[in-house]
Design an enzyme around this catalytic site. Sequence first.
Site, PDB file in Angstrom:
ATOM      1  N   GLY A  30     -11.520  27.847 -42.914  1.00 17.40           N
ATOM      2  CA  GLY A  30     -12.622  27.010 -42.574  1.00 17.40           C
ATOM      3  C   GLY A  30     -12.839  27.077 -40.930  1.00 17.40           C
ATOM      4  CB  THR A  31     -13.268  24.859 -38.490  1.00 22.44           C
ATOM      5  OG1 THR A  31     -14.900  24.594 -38.754  1.00 22.44           O
ATOM      6  CG2 THR A  31     -14.398  25.026 -36.998  1.00 22.44           C
ATOM      7  N   GLY A  44     -19.284  20.562 -20.686  1.00 27.68           N
ATOM      8  CA  GLY A  44     -17.811  20.127 -21.068  1.00 27.68           C
ATOM      9  C   GLY A  44     -17.318  20.696 -20.768  1.00 27.68           C
ATOM     10  N   GLY A  91     -17.110  18.162 -27.824  1.00 27.79           N
ATOM     11  CA  GLY A  91     -16.267  16.932 -28.727  1.00 27.79           C
ATOM     12  C   GLY A  91     -16.530  18.021 -30.540  1.00 27.79           C
ATOM     13  CG  HIS A  94      18.171  36.810 -17.987  1.00 31.16           C
ATOM     14  ND1 HIS A  94      17.392  36.229 -16.914  1.00 31.16           N
ATOM     15  CD2 HIS A  94      18.980  37.863 -17.136  1.00 31.16           C
ATOM     16  CE1 HIS A  94      17.170  36.969 -15.397  1.00 31.16           C
ATOM     17  NE2 HIS A  94      17.816  37.663 -15.709  1.00 31.16           N
TER      18      HIS A  94
END
Length: 469
Positions: free
Chosen positions: A41-42, A183, A277, A448
Amino acid sequence: MKEISCKLLVIGAGPGGYVCAIRAGQLGVDTVIVEAGKPGGTCLNVGCIPSKALIHAAEEFEKVAHMAGGKSPLGIAVSAPVLDLGKTVAWKDGIVSRLNSGVAGLLKKAGVKTVHGWATFRDGKTVEVETETGSQVIRAETIVIATGSAPVELPFLPFGGPVISSTEALALSAVPKKLAVVGGGYIGLELGMAFAKMGAEVTVVEALPRVLAQYDAELTRPVVKRLAALGIEVMTGAKAKGLSTQGQAGKGDALLVETADGKNAKVSADKILVTVGRKPVTEGWGLDQIDLDRTGKFIRIDDQCRSSMRGIFAIGDVTGEPMLAHRAMAQGEMVAEIVAGHKRNWDKRAIPAVCFTDPELVTVGLSPEEAKAQGEIKIGLFPFAANGRAMTKLGEDGFVRVVARADNHLVLGIQAVGQGVSELAAAFGLALEMGARLEDIAGTVHAHPTQGEGFQEAALKALGHALHI
């Protein structure tokens, strides 16, 4: 005309569709999947994966360019780098091709039959697929619609010529000298920053008062600072109006803009990238033949992804926000198990969202403002400027923030901005999904030196006793 029958038919082989089909196949469900393009897909072909490849290449190029300019604090000096974007795109395409083959192989391994072509509904149990060898009719007991989404096209800036979508931006053979981005959301800024690092002169035009408006201003501040450092001009409160051909030799096209103060301006650009969008792909499938209930433009679903018609499910972007690949995958897996007879429903406490800008953004659960609306809260924020690992990676700009209820310390939301924080999304999502409290995170020993220590320190800060600030 050929006809085949199956228990489950999945329309669309994007992240949601192919995961649904694979899981159904694993569970012994007779499954067929239909896809007009390549599997993945995309997200795999023209979205998530190729964009991250381009972003990584841009980051590497900028690092070397920085060293060549004698500005590296690491004491590394190199010759001026040269970018061959054609080779970069070929490398990206190679990754996509390998993943395409991988998805196809996984579908085959799960016993899923793949039909290449465009599916059109005849009724709630039957679709007709136009394939290279003719029409094929598929009858199924259950159908899953996973047709995804596509870029929104502005009527006054139609795609074509200098006006491109993210799909074309990821296939450019050369870096544009001047790039206008319409955008200022995550797609526009991810690609805009990448092209700026590769040498383009970038201007971002955003109609809202600030970029990345879906995030709070505190979280996006390091990104805004980095935009300025990259020389990207950001025009907020500005509206793109159309395209103007300047008519001067060598000047090319210009983007017409209405600025925040109501004046007209022109932004010179070789390419105009429109990223305003995405919209659900609901046209061309014959959905009018089955008349599903909608929520706006999206297919309406319940907490099991069932549509308004019995035997038809819908998953992923076609069902609305958040339009994220991992949401579609989780829905696809759930639906496959429901079809196989398992008891499942959609009850996710949180879905991580990642913005691959520089620095990266991660959000899970509620923002501070959303949490405040539910009652009194505690917030713990730990800056990466106090984290040893971040300092050694030159990634001191950013922080981890934890939002929790004040009474019982239940964690409601987690946010982070910083170099490489996308990899913390798994820990953040797990904490919310398992109902962690501040004490759970604070009491977990974090390795750490890692940036993950910032997560523990933020929880300690919210409890009132951070150790390293």
